[in-house]
Design an enzyme around this catalytic site. Structure first.
Site, PDB file in Angstrom:
ATOM      1  N   ARG A 261     -17.970   8.195   7.562  1.00 60.80           N
ATOM      2  CA  ARG A 261     -16.347   7.431   8.323  1.00 60.80           C
ATOM      3  C   ARG A 261     -15.452   8.446   7.381  1.00 60.80           C
ATOM      4  NH1 ARG A 261     -16.234   1.475   5.541  1.00 60.80           N
ATOM      5  NH2 ARG A 261     -18.001   0.605   6.915  1.00 60.80           N
ATOM      6  N   ARG A 276     -14.556   5.619  -2.301  1.00 58.25           N
ATOM      7  CA  ARG A 276     -14.351   5.626  -1.013  1.00 58.25           C
ATOM      8  C   ARG A 276     -14.224   7.298  -0.475  1.00 58.25           C
ATOM      9  NH1 ARG A 276     -10.669   2.519   2.381  1.00 58.25           N
ATOM     10  NH2 ARG A 276     -10.075   2.239  -0.019  1.00 58.25           N
ATOM     11  N   GLU A 348     -12.934  -4.555  -4.118  1.00 59.92           N
ATOM     12  CA  GLU A 348     -13.886  -4.889  -2.826  1.00 59.92           C
ATOM     13  C   GLU A 348     -15.362  -4.388  -2.816  1.00 59.92           C
ATOM     14  OE1 GLU A 348     -14.934  -4.044   2.432  1.00 59.92           O
ATOM     15  OE2 GLU A 348     -12.622  -3.918   1.120  1.00 59.92           O
ATOM     16  N   SER A 351     -17.563  -6.909   2.889  1.00 61.35           N
ATOM     17  CA  SER A 351     -17.678  -7.791   3.849  1.00 61.35           C
ATOM     18  C   SER A 351     -17.859  -8.723   4.363  1.00 61.35           C
ATOM     19  CB  SER A 351     -16.345  -6.541   4.808  1.00 61.35           C
ATOM     20  OG  SER A 351     -15.454  -7.789   5.169  1.00 61.35           O
ATOM     21  N   ARG A 390     -20.807   1.362  -4.427  1.00 58.49           N
ATOM     22  CA  ARG A 390     -19.989   0.728  -5.282  1.00 58.49           C
ATOM     23  C   ARG A 390     -20.944  -0.545  -5.891  1.00 58.49           C
ATOM     24  NH1 ARG A 390     -14.487  -1.025  -1.871  1.00 58.49           N
ATOM     25  NH2 ARG A 390     -13.793   1.478  -0.729  1.00 58.49           N
TER      26      ARG A 390
END
Length: 423
Positions: A261, A276, A348, A351, A390
């Site tokens: 990403r 991230r 987070e 999801s 994460r």
């Protein structure tokens, strides 16, 4: 993509639900195109009726031995005009589809109203955050001091927001991938998949990444392909343009993939550590469900992600995202947030979303309940099970000790050759 007929017949509702997501929607162009198409369609149908009537007359004339050449020529002219109108209809369909592609999914009635993450609702919590007798360190400091994470040399190799894993760090990442896949496949009935890590434009359009979020993707130069941002893309498109036998539903798939990403628009946010990154590993869950079961499947998927955190002994909470904080393609989403000592708060880590028939319409994925039944659009669901980097960061921070070592969670030790401490 929303059902164009539904949008046309429920304009105020669609505008209102879209507004609840913080988007001002103007349906003027869509309505204009739909009305113009309707007029062209009516003209085409009238000409078809005229042609059918003329064809019957030609047949009668031939039976009677009369010359039908003039009528045949006129019928051909009508046929040419019908073809022109059919081309116009296809052009309208393309324009209408394009106008719908940028409209997000409508939040389900059970989704809490809100503008931002501050309005999300905690559904449940599990476990207690660890109590330290010392000031806990952030995972990037722990990993660097242990020699298992190297951010500086990764930046030299590629650039910022990349990481080199070394030794026990690399083994921890690999162990977690296998640990997660085993939970989802052995214990929860998902089928393991190794999909391509590169996808075409049609696949990314099917999931909703294109055209709206092109800047978030890495496109391959000289090829019509993109690096996948998540395994959701290849898994969703596994059945693109197909009609599935309804007897195999729900179909549950799980895959490990690297994800890529650009993180456009996130400059300055979580720039340190593993949170991230431009490249990261993730285990993804994907479910194709009949419409009447999809919300039960959302609960099942979420429970699977929770099971990973429970077996790792990490404190977490499940949060129902509000209308203003949901992803573009979702109609309802649960986020799993894990406790992070360096933040003294939650982050987070998964999801899980029910997209309804939104992606299925874009990707043309349908099913038949019975062999001769009318095809219906499936509901698609996707969820992280979990984001691996994460999870590494959560383990390093929650299981750190004063001497700088890190305890390996008990449930993960068989995947680490019995190792109980990273030192």
């Amino acid at each position: 993509m929303l059902d164009p007929k539904f949008v046309l017949e429920n304009r105020d509702f669609v505008v209102g639900r879209t507004a609840s997501r913080g988007m001002a929607l103007d349906l003027g162009e869509f309505v204009r195109l739909s009305e113009e198409k309707k007029g062209v369609l009516k003209a085409s149908e009238d000409l078809r009726a005229e042609r059918n009537k003329a064809s019957e007359e030609v047949a009668r004339m031939k039976r009677d031995g009369r010359d039908a050449a003039a009528l045949i020529a006129a019928t051909k002219t009508v046929g040419d005009r019908i073809k022109e109108l059919e081309d116009q209809i296809r052009a309208y369909d393309d324009k209408i589809r394009l106008s719908l592609l940028n409209i997000p999914n409508l939040p389900h009635a059970s989704v809490p109203e809100g503008k931002s993450a501050a309005d999300n609702v905690v559904v449940r919590e599990s476990g207690a955050p660890p109590a330290f007798t010392f000031a806990p360190q952030a995972h990037w400091d722990i990993g660097t001091k242990l020699g298992i994470l190297d951010f500086d040399r990764a930046a030299k190799i590629t650039g910022s927001r990349f990481t080199v894993y070394l030794g026990a760090g690399a083994r921890l990442e690999r162990a977690l991938i296998n640990f997660m896949l085993d939970i989802h496949t052995r214990d929860r009935g998902f089928t393991e998949v190794i999909p391509p890590f590169i996808a075409n434009e049609a696949s990314l359009t099917g999931t909703g990444n294109l055209p709206k979020f092109a800047e978030d993707l890495f496109k391959l130069e000289k090829y019509p392909w993109y690096l996948i941002p998540t395994a959701e893309v290849p898994l969703t498109n596994y059945f693109r343009d197909e009609i599935i036998d309804g007897s195999i539903l729900p179909r549950r798939l799980a895959a490990y993939t690297p994800c890529f990403r650009s993180e456009a628009g996130s400059y300055g946010k979580d720039i340190r550590g593993l949170i991230r990154q431009h490249q990261f590993n993730k285990v993804e869950m994907m479910i194709f469900s009949p419409p009447d079961r999809s919300f039960d499947e959302l609960e099942y998927m979420t429970a699977g992600a929770e099971e990973v955190l429970k077996r790792l002994g990490l404190a977490y909470r499940v949060v129902a995202l509000c209308t203003g904080d949901m992803g573009f393609a979702s109609m309802k989403t649960y986020d799993l947030e894990v406790w992070m000592p360096s933040r003294a708060g939650y982050m987070e880590i998964s999801s899980c979303s029910n997209c309804g028939d939104f992606q299925a319409r874009r990707a043309n994925i349908r099913f038949r309940r019975e062999p001769k039944a009318k095809p219906e659009f499936v509901h698609t669901l996707n969820g992280s099970g979990l984001a691996v980097g994460r999870t590494v960061s959560a383990i390093l921070e929650n299981y750190q000790r004063k001497d700088g070592t890190v305890v390996v969670p008990e449930g993960l030790r068989p995947y680490m050759d019995g190792r109980d401490v990273i030192a």
